[in-house]
Design an enzyme around this catalytic site. Structure first.
Site, PDB file in Angstrom:
ATOM      1  N   ASP A 479      42.447  14.201  71.929  1.00 24.81           N
ATOM      2  CA  ASP A 479      43.289  13.035  71.680  1.00 24.81           C
ATOM      3  C   ASP A 479      44.773  13.428  71.684  1.00 24.81           C
ATOM      4  O   ASP A 479      45.126  14.618  71.579  1.00 24.81           O
ATOM      5  CB  ASP A 479      42.890  12.442  70.317  1.00 24.81           C
ATOM      6  CG  ASP A 479      43.210  10.965  70.193  1.00 24.81           C
ATOM      7  OD1 ASP A 479      43.938  10.428  71.038  1.00 24.81           O
ATOM      8  OD2 ASP A 479      42.732  10.345  69.214  1.00 24.81           O
ATOM      9  N   ASP A 549      41.960   1.914  73.298  1.00 18.07           N
ATOM     10  CA  ASP A 549      41.502   1.696  71.923  1.00 18.07           C
ATOM     11  C   ASP A 549      41.034   0.274  71.736  1.00 18.07           C
ATOM     12  O   ASP A 549      40.489  -0.075  70.686  1.00 18.07           O
ATOM     13  CB  ASP A 549      42.636   1.997  70.932  1.00 18.07           C
ATOM     14  CG  ASP A 549      42.637   3.458  70.531  1.00 18.07           C
ATOM     15  OD1 ASP A 549      41.657   4.164  70.832  1.00 18.07           O
ATOM     16  OD2 ASP A 549      43.625   3.900  69.912  1.00 18.07           O
TER      17      ASP A 549
HETATM   18  C1  DGJ Z   1      43.011   7.336  68.783  1.00 21.12           C
HETATM   19  C2  DGJ Z   1      41.793   7.262  69.637  1.00 21.12           C
HETATM   20  O1  DGJ Z   1      42.035   6.507  70.776  1.00 21.12           O
HETATM   21  C3  DGJ Z   1      40.636   6.717  68.828  1.00 21.12           C
HETATM   22  O2  DGJ Z   1      39.510   6.566  69.641  1.00 21.12           O
HETATM   23  C4  DGJ Z   1      40.372   7.645  67.684  1.00 21.12           C
HETATM   24  O3  DGJ Z   1      39.924   8.865  68.159  1.00 21.12           O
HETATM   25  C5  DGJ Z   1      41.623   7.799  66.842  1.00 21.12           C
HETATM   26  N1  DGJ Z   1      42.756   8.175  67.633  1.00 21.12           N
HETATM   27  C6  DGJ Z   1      41.414   8.819  65.772  1.00 21.12           C
HETATM   28  O4  DGJ Z   1      42.545   9.069  65.072  1.00 21.12           O
END
Ligand code: DGJ
Length: 740
Positions: A479, A549
């Site tokens: 991430d 997201d």
């Molecule tokens: C952002 C990501 O896109 C989410 O799927 C998740 O992993 C969160 N960060 C976790 O902090």
């Protein structure tokens, strides 16, 4: 050999199976451009295509070449300062302060195959005959510098790649103020520019606008390719649509600050340029050093946007993504993020994993919150040691228990970041991107680690190796949750501070590369607050990416539709999540959510422990269904049929390469009273065969499905009821048209 050199006229003709690209040496010995478009027959001279328009008295002309001005010819890699007043592809600042250059043709080399670009992601070949490479050396004698213009032609792959290598053979350092990857001068400006724009949770929405006089530009200054603009633009003829008409696509294999622009000049010439963002960029090139620009992939299609996308999909799926996961079926996963956020313990996770196994899930992914004191997003990034309160048997213990259940185990990390509240920041405050004596902005309570510093990259490498060696981890979600501010590095001298953003990305690439070489069996999924760094550069290292997201099925229609403009379905993570949806509060059926997520790398991200038996049964059926279609969806030819950007109804389909089967989907966003007829006009089927729908007995002729279409009022009226309803069909070839 799809690359020709006409010796007498000094012309180069690059040919893919559908396109021609022709360049030549100009009267002033610089490189000119002659043609890019539909494939034309090769001939011994294209001199007649070289057209210098009559220049007005007001034009500036070169001193050494009679009546010749760069303002009025098409150029291949233009510079500024000597009769051309448009923005250039490059600019080199010299010790004297001068920015004037004169790079002229020296020689060239044509060879079968394609060599990698040092330190950068790029498309590749497995067999030499898959591509031919042309390298043209241009030299500036005053500077004693060379530019190597690199072109690789994927004849069957139908794409041409370009990049440039700068070589300083002189005695003095020079500064690159601008070093783009490619420039193309089009004959006219009668085009529309297609871009993928957005924001967090609204990534890659399609925007189309007509070219106008002047500069139209997209790009990023955020340190990542960004959700705001994807490193891609296309020019399409105004009459081109998804299925017909001319389109030129340009996709930059890069994950950092970029620019893509078109400048329409006073003669309606459209100059397209793409590469590293020149704003806030400089690079000092010492004597003996080289600088490699990222690669741009150029695709010409006369079969509309679908034709262009299919070429990108094919090339990126097979010759950009690497490693053993390229051709393997990607596991159906369950991720605990939206199910638990930071609130989990080992029992809860194992409960989910057990349930998931029974449903047919193949990979369990533990997301954020397993390390340091991370119970919310205010701390602990950088402290990559397990939180024993949550996971008393450690990562190893948990991973072993999960794998004993028969599931693979995956782990979330955010290697590029550090929280202000963390042991790592306390011991190494100098390791963050920052500018001395200036306050430092935070994003999600975190700082960006300075990946332009080799020490930082090495530290992260050792840390991650330790984790991957300790536990049976077969998947990593990498991430990256904030953009860069106050860009500066404590490890670089003053004159290199404008190199930080690019050096950072090179550091990220290096870390990925070392990890992949050491752990070739680990599947990496890239992520950046969802899809804020969903680009070809990342795909070279991580075969799949978290698309957004936003997991709402309706929003995802736009996001996945837009993403498919360049990226194949087997690069897009797509999960079924809970309702009301956590991002937009919308309630959609489980069926609708799965029907959208099927067209990606399918997974779940919701609390299956709380679900009722009937819902669990539905999940089990969905997973079974997806597994039957997985190979077809991931390897088939994708067609966008009805756009969510234009309509209340959305449609798309995937056809197997042998056209024996297809999966097609239709989504109705809002129900309307007393509506007209609904039908889905298919693409890509075999017109001479009859097809049958799963579970049905009617036979449909391929040509009829592709012209009349499938009548949804008849075959899906029960499904298309109410808002957010949908239907997915599977078609199978049964027999030839005239067989009984
Ligand atoms: C952002 C990501 O896109 C989410 O799927 C998740 O992993 C969160 N960060 C976790 O902090």
């Amino acid at each position: 050999m799809p690359t020709y050199f006409n010796n007498a006229t000094r012309e180069f003709h690059l040919q893919t199976k559908e396109a021609s690209y022709i360049l030549h040496v100009l009267p002033n010995e610089q490189l000119g451009h002659l043609y890019y478009g539909k494939r034309i027959t090769h001939r011994s001279s294209f001199e007649h295509l070289f057209y210098v328009r009559q220049q007005p008295n007001t034009a500036n002309v070169l001193e050494d070449v009679p009546a010749f001005s760069l303002d009025i010819v098409k150029q291949e890699y233009p510079s500024y300062g000597t009769t051309d007043f448009r923005e250039p592809a490059f600019q080199i600042q010299q010790e004297s302060g001068s920015r004037i250059t004169n790079f002229i043709y020296k020689n060239h080399r044509i060879y079968s195959g394609k060599e990698p670009l040092a330190g950068l992601p790029a498309t590749y070949v497995e067999r030499e005959e898959e591509a031919t490479t042309l390298e043209i050396t241009l030299v500036d004698d005053v500077l004693n510098m060379e530019l190597l213009l690199q072109y690789s032609v994927f004849e069957e792959g139908n794409a041409i790649t370009r990049s440039v290598l700068y070589k300083n053979n002189g005695q003095k350092p020079v500064t690159l103020n601008r070093a783009l990857s490619a420039s193309v001068d089009f004959f006219d400006s009668n085009y529309e520019m297609v871009e993928l724009n957005g924001s967090w949770a609204r990534e890659r929405h399609i925007q189309v606008h007509k070219l106008i006089r002047g500069i139209q530009r997209i790009g990023s200054t955020r340190g990542a390719s960004s959700a705001q603009h994807n490193p891609f633009i296309a020019l399409k003829r105004t009459n081109a649509d998804e299925n017909q008409g001319e389109v030129f696509g340009f996709s930059l294999v890069y994950s950092g600050n970029f620019v893509a622009q078109v400048e329409v000049d006073h003669y309606e010439v459209a100059r397209l340029m793409i590469g590293i963002q020149p704003f806030d960029f400089q690079w000092q090139l010492e004597p003996g050093e080289t600088f490699q620009t990222p690669e741009v992939v150029m695709v010409y299609s006369d079969k509309g946007l679908n034709g262009m996308s299919q070429t990108f999909h094919q090339l990126y799926r097979n010759r950009l993504v690497r490693g053993s996961w390229r051709d393997r079926e990607r596991p159906v996963l369950i991720n605990n993020w939206e199910a638990t956020y930071f609130d989990f313990n080992e029992d809860k996770l194992l409960g989910m994993a057990k349930q998931a196994k029974q449903l047919g899930v193949e990979l369990f992914v533990l997301d954020d919150g397993w390390f340091g004191n991370r119970n919310d997003d205010s701390s602990s990034l950088g402290d990559w040691f397990v939180n024993k309160e949550k996971l008393p048997s450690g990562l190893k213990g948990l991973a072993q228990k999960v794998t004993e259940l028969g599931l693979d185990f995956g782990l979330w990390m955010e290697p590029e970041m550090v929280s202000k509240q963390s042991e790592l920041y306390e011991s190494h405050p100098e390791w963050v991107i920052h500018v001395k004596d200036r306050s430092l902005s935070q994003g999600r309570n975190q700082y960006v680690l300075d990946f332009s510093n080799q020490e930082v990259v090495d530290y992260l490498y050792e840390t991650i190796v330790g984790i991957l060696e300790d536990a049976p981890i077969s998947y990593v979600k990498w991430d990256m949750n904030r953009y860069m501010t106050e860009i500066g590095s404590a490890s670089l001298p003053a004159f290199r501070q404008s190199e930080v953003a690019h050096r950072y990305i090179l550091g990220v690439y290096q870390l990925y590369d070392r990890l992949i070489s050491n752990f070739p069996e680990v599947l990496f999924e890239s992520c950046a607050g969802g899809g804020c760094r969903f680009d070809p550069g990342m795909l070279y290292y991580a075969p799949q990416a978290w698309t957004s997201d936003d997991t709402d099925a309706v929003e995802r229609l736009k996001i996945q539709y837009g993403t498919s403009m360049v990226y194949p379905l087997n690069s897009m993570g797509a999960h079924v999540s809970a309702v009301p949806n956590h991002q937009v509060q919308r309630i959609t059926s489980l069926e609708m959510r799965a029907n959208v997520a099927y067209f990606g790398i399918f997974g779940y991200e919701l609390d299956i422990i709380q679900m009722k038996d009937a819902e669990l049964q539905q999940l089990k059926e969905q997973i079974g269904q997806y597994k039957k279609w997985r190979s077809l969806i991931h390897n088939g030819v994708f067609y966008r049929l009805k756009s969510p950007f234009e309509d209340n109804q959305v449609g798309w389909m995937v056809v197997s390469p042998d056209r024996n089967e297809a999966v097609l989907a239709y989504y109705q966003i809002l129900a309307k009273p007393n509506e007209g007829f609904k039908r889905l006009v298919c693409k890509g089927l075999d017109p001479d065969f009859k097809y049958m729908l799963d579970g049905g007995s009617d036979l449909f002729y391929g040509d009829e499905l592709m012209n009349v279409g499938l009548c949804l009022d008849k075959y899906a009226s029960d499904k298309l009821q109410g808002d957010f309803s949908s239907v997915v069909f599977h078609l199978k070839k049964e027999m030839r048209m005239n067989d009984k």
